[in-house]
Design an enzyme around this catalytic site. Structure first.
Site, PDB file in Angstrom:
ATOM      1  N   GLN A 247      27.467  63.490  44.470  1.00  0.00           N
ATOM      2  CA  GLN A 247      26.972  63.968  43.168  1.00  0.00           C
ATOM      3  C   GLN A 247      27.216  62.920  42.081  1.00  0.00           C
ATOM      4  O   GLN A 247      26.285  62.471  41.395  1.00  0.00           O
ATOM      5  CB  GLN A 247      27.682  65.269  42.792  1.00  0.00           C
TER       6      GLN A 247
ATOM      7  N   ASP B 122      33.448  52.696  55.311  1.00  0.00           N
ATOM      8  CA  ASP B 122      34.349  53.842  55.350  1.00  0.00           C
ATOM      9  C   ASP B 122      35.657  53.412  54.698  1.00  0.00           C
ATOM     10  O   ASP B 122      36.118  52.279  54.904  1.00  0.00           O
ATOM     11  CB  ASP B 122      34.589  54.265  56.805  1.00  0.00           C
TER      12      ASP B 122
ATOM     13  N   SER C  99      41.970  63.228  39.697  1.00  0.00           N
ATOM     14  CA  SER C  99      41.512  64.615  39.631  1.00  0.00           C
ATOM     15  C   SER C  99      42.514  65.539  38.935  1.00  0.00           C
ATOM     16  O   SER C  99      43.732  65.383  39.074  1.00  0.00           O
ATOM     17  CB  SER C  99      41.318  65.110  41.072  1.00  0.00           C
TER      18      SER C  99
ATOM     19  N   GLU D 267      43.179  68.289  39.958  1.00  0.00           N
ATOM     20  CA  GLU D 267      43.918  68.969  41.041  1.00  0.00           C
ATOM     21  C   GLU D 267      45.344  68.398  41.145  1.00  0.00           C
ATOM     22  O   GLU D 267      46.232  69.045  41.693  1.00  0.00           O
ATOM     23  CB  GLU D 267      43.137  68.792  42.349  1.00  0.00           C
TER      24      GLU D 267
ATOM     25  N   TYR E 229      44.832  67.638  49.275  1.00  0.00           N
ATOM     26  CA  TYR E 229      43.911  66.860  48.442  1.00  0.00           C
ATOM     27  C   TYR E 229      44.623  66.377  47.172  1.00  0.00           C
ATOM     28  O   TYR E 229      44.569  65.200  46.816  1.00  0.00           O
ATOM     29  CB  TYR E 229      42.693  67.736  48.081  1.00  0.00           C
TER      30      TYR E 229
ATOM     31  N   LYS F 185      45.528  62.531  46.005  1.00  0.00           N
ATOM     32  CA  LYS F 185      44.985  61.983  44.756  1.00  0.00           C
ATOM     33  C   LYS F 185      46.117  61.483  43.846  1.00  0.00           C
ATOM     34  O   LYS F 185      45.968  60.503  43.136  1.00  0.00           O
ATOM     35  CB  LYS F 185      44.145  63.046  44.032  1.00  0.00           C
TER      36      LYS F 185
ATOM     37  N   ASN G 274      28.975  74.198  48.929  1.00  0.00           N
ATOM     38  CA  ASN G 274      30.221  74.872  49.318  1.00  0.00           C
ATOM     39  C   ASN G 274      31.281  74.782  48.213  1.00  0.00           C
ATOM     40  O   ASN G 274      32.423  75.166  48.415  1.00  0.00           O
ATOM     41  CB  ASN G 274      30.765  74.347  50.659  1.00  0.00           C
ATOM     42  N   PHE G 275      30.914  74.269  47.051  1.00  0.00           N
ATOM     43  CA  PHE G 275      31.784  74.364  45.861  1.00  0.00           C
ATOM     44  C   PHE G 275      31.344  75.607  45.099  1.00  0.00           C
ATOM     45  O   PHE G 275      30.174  76.005  45.160  1.00  0.00           O
ATOM     46  CB  PHE G 275      31.657  73.100  44.998  1.00  0.00           C
ATOM     47  N   VAL G 276      32.283  76.207  44.351  1.00  0.00           N
ATOM     48  CA  VAL G 276      32.018  77.578  43.924  1.00  0.00           C
ATOM     49  C   VAL G 276      30.822  77.711  42.972  1.00  0.00           C
ATOM     50  O   VAL G 276      30.054  78.673  43.082  1.00  0.00           O
ATOM     51  CB  VAL G 276      33.297  78.247  43.361  1.00  0.00           C
TER      52      VAL G 276
ATOM     53  N   PRO H 119      45.691  78.539  51.228  1.00  0.00           N
ATOM     54  CA  PRO H 119      47.112  78.833  51.469  1.00  0.00           C
ATOM     55  C   PRO H 119      47.933  78.741  50.186  1.00  0.00           C
ATOM     56  O   PRO H 119      48.906  79.469  50.000  1.00  0.00           O
ATOM     57  CB  PRO H 119      47.546  77.760  52.461  1.00  0.00           C
TER      58      PRO H 119
HETATM   59  N1  GDD Z   1      34.646  76.439  47.172  1.00  0.00           N
HETATM   60  C1  GDD Z   1      34.871  77.755  46.940  1.00  0.00           C
HETATM   61  N2  GDD Z   1      34.223  78.678  47.717  1.00  0.00           N
HETATM   62  N3  GDD Z   1      35.730  78.116  45.959  1.00  0.00           N
HETATM   63  C2  GDD Z   1      35.924  79.425  45.736  1.00  0.00           C
HETATM   64  C3  GDD Z   1      35.287  80.420  46.488  1.00  0.00           C
HETATM   65  C4  GDD Z   1      34.393  80.050  47.527  1.00  0.00           C
HETATM   66  O1  GDD Z   1      33.799  80.841  48.231  1.00  0.00           O
HETATM   67  N4  GDD Z   1      35.683  81.637  46.014  1.00  0.00           N
HETATM   68  C5  GDD Z   1      36.540  81.405  45.016  1.00  0.00           C
HETATM   69  N5  GDD Z   1      36.706  80.066  44.842  1.00  0.00           N
HETATM   70  C6  GDD Z   1      37.609  79.442  43.864  1.00  0.00           C
HETATM   71  C7  GDD Z   1      38.584  78.450  44.476  1.00  0.00           C
HETATM   72  O2  GDD Z   1      39.673  79.145  45.108  1.00  0.00           O
HETATM   73  C8  GDD Z   1      38.998  77.660  43.239  1.00  0.00           C
HETATM   74  O3  GDD Z   1      40.010  78.353  42.546  1.00  0.00           O
HETATM   75  C9  GDD Z   1      37.711  77.658  42.386  1.00  0.00           C
HETATM   76  O4  GDD Z   1      36.854  78.654  42.956  1.00  0.00           O
HETATM   77  C10 GDD Z   1      36.992  76.321  42.364  1.00  0.00           C
HETATM   78  O5  GDD Z   1      36.800  75.884  43.698  1.00  0.00           O
HETATM   79  P1  GDD Z   1      35.869  74.610  44.032  1.00  0.00           P
HETATM   80  O6  GDD Z   1      34.536  74.755  43.397  1.00  0.00           O
HETATM   81  O7  GDD Z   1      35.909  74.431  45.515  1.00  0.00           O
HETATM   82  O8  GDD Z   1      36.582  73.398  43.260  1.00  0.00           O
HETATM   83  P2  GDD Z   1      38.114  72.927  43.191  1.00  0.00           P
HETATM   84  O9  GDD Z   1      38.631  73.295  41.823  1.00  0.00           O
HETATM   85  O10 GDD Z   1      38.892  73.408  44.346  1.00  0.00           O
HETATM   86  O11 GDD Z   1      37.976  71.341  43.330  1.00  0.00           O
HETATM   87  C11 GDD Z   1      36.992  70.612  42.602  1.00  0.00           C
HETATM   88  O12 GDD Z   1      37.528  70.166  41.382  1.00  0.00           O
HETATM   89  C12 GDD Z   1      38.562  69.166  41.482  1.00  0.00           C
HETATM   90  C13 GDD Z   1      38.996  68.825  40.051  1.00  0.00           C
HETATM   91  O13 GDD Z   1      39.955  69.756  39.638  1.00  0.00           O
HETATM   92  C14 GDD Z   1      36.528  69.464  43.491  1.00  0.00           C
HETATM   93  O14 GDD Z   1      35.405  68.856  42.904  1.00  0.00           O
HETATM   94  C15 GDD Z   1      37.596  68.394  43.648  1.00  0.00           C
HETATM   95  O15 GDD Z   1      37.059  67.283  44.361  1.00  0.00           O
HETATM   96  C16 GDD Z   1      38.019  67.957  42.236  1.00  0.00           C
HETATM   97  O16 GDD Z   1      38.981  66.943  42.299  1.00  0.00           O
END
Ligand code: GDD
Length: 322
Positions: free
Chosen positions: A13, A59, A126, A128, A152, A156, A190-192, A282
């Protein structure tokens, strides 16, 4: 002479938006992609740039492949975006995540130091890394202690510290951008955010009847990737190499996200969303809200998108595609 930029992870992205941004600024753009058994997955986000950019298979764990890219691209600016970027998946593949996201960065820094020490280096750090530490005013900033809660985040944080160490030890122009969550129509589904938007549109069009999610009570500070790649360019080109937070300063729960997206499509999310433990982590990072005042004041950066216009952009995209 045109400036030369090397972007690891150019097919992601951020890599794809950054490539477009740097091309608009008349850079020669080079990038690394990883081989995938589904060829379309390798270049779906950069196909339209095919004639304009130079890509190499590489890689992060294959130092000889990175060395070839350094030697052939001779970069002035290196944007290190390649990573295993999914936090929940990092619990399933912790060793791979730590190797790629930390040792991979060490491979990059060693090549940077020995092949082109006069170049500038940007590391995709990040939010995170903060884990569950929040300052008393409800925000994370550069002084907030970092206590990551995922493989992760741990990887980072090691990479972040390596970048600072290489900067000081070898006098390199190496910077960290601590980016809070950033999304777009190009976000993996698969990100929320993209999972919610895509599935809501599918439900609206009668293609699905429910949306399965994990934790709906966590809060995130969501911005638009296009705004955040602009910040990367500002960070690397700031006169002194430094650390910057990039965030909107606004936070929303996953529940708020569902309410907005389903509401926009004239539906009530409570009729369709079910929880599935499969998507729980977890250990969960519960709350993120970034203080980007340094980036705003020192770099003059500010986001153009709001939470609402970001979601609208993603909804429009899926309404057209599906
Ligand atoms: N992916 C996902 N799928 N997340 C879910 C879901 C689901 O079905 N249901 C709830 N969530 C919640 C996760 O538990 C998390 O609290 C929130 O939604 C965001 O999840 P993600 O979109 O997977 O992003 P992330 O916060 O874990 O990580 C992203 O942001 C980071 C920066 O803080 C990623 O882009 C990382 O690469 C990035 O560093």
């Amino acid at each position: 002479m045109k400036k030369r930029a090397l972007i690891t992870g150019i097919s992601g992205q951020d890599g794809s938006y950054l490539a477009e941004y740097l091309l608009s600024k008349d850079y020669d753009v080079y990038g690394t992609i990883r081989r995938s058994s589904v060829a379309e997955n390798q270049d779906s986000r950069i196909k339209h740039l095919d004639e304009k950019i130079n890509t190499f298979y590489a890689d992060m764990l294959d130092a000889p492949s990175l060395a070839r890219v350094f030697n052939e691209s001779k970069p002035d600016e290196i944007y290190n975006l390649a990573a295993m970027s999914h936090v929940r998946v990092s619990f399933d593949v912790p060793s791979f995540t730590i190797k790629t996201n930390a040792m991979g960065v060490l491979n990059m820094l060693e090549l940077y130091r020995t092949v082109c020490p006069d170049a500038k280096f940007y590391q995709a750090s990040s939010s995170e890394m903060f884990g569950n530490t929040v300052d008393s005013d409800g925000a994370q900033r550069l002084t907030t202690p970092m206590n990551p809660v995922s493989p992760y985040g741990c990887a980072k944080l090691l990479a972040y510290n390596l970048v600072r160490h290489y900067r000081n030890a070898y006098r390199l122009h190496a910077c960290n951008g601590i980016l809070f969550n950033h999304e777009s129509p190009r976000r993996g589904s698969n990100f929320v955010t993209n999972k919610v938007v895509k599935t809501a549109v599918e439900i609206k069009k009668g293609l699905k009847d429910k949306l399965e999610l994990g934790n709906m009570d966590s809060s995130r500070d969501w911005g638009h990737s296009k705004d955040y790649v602009r910040a990367m360019h500002m960070i690397i080109n700031h006169e002194t190499p430094d650390e910057f937070i990039v965030a909107t300063g606004e936070t929303h729960t996953v529940r708020d996200l569902c309410a907005y997206v389903f509401g926009k499509l004239d539906m009530d999310y409570e009729d369709y969303v079910v929880q599935n433990p499969k998507y729980m982590r977890p250990e969960e990072l519960k709350y993120l809200k970034g203080d980007a005042s340094k980036a705003r004041e020192v770099l003059g950066w500010k986001p153009e998108y709001t939470f609402e216009s970001l979601m609208d952009d993603m909804i429009d995209h899926w309404m057209k595609i599906l």
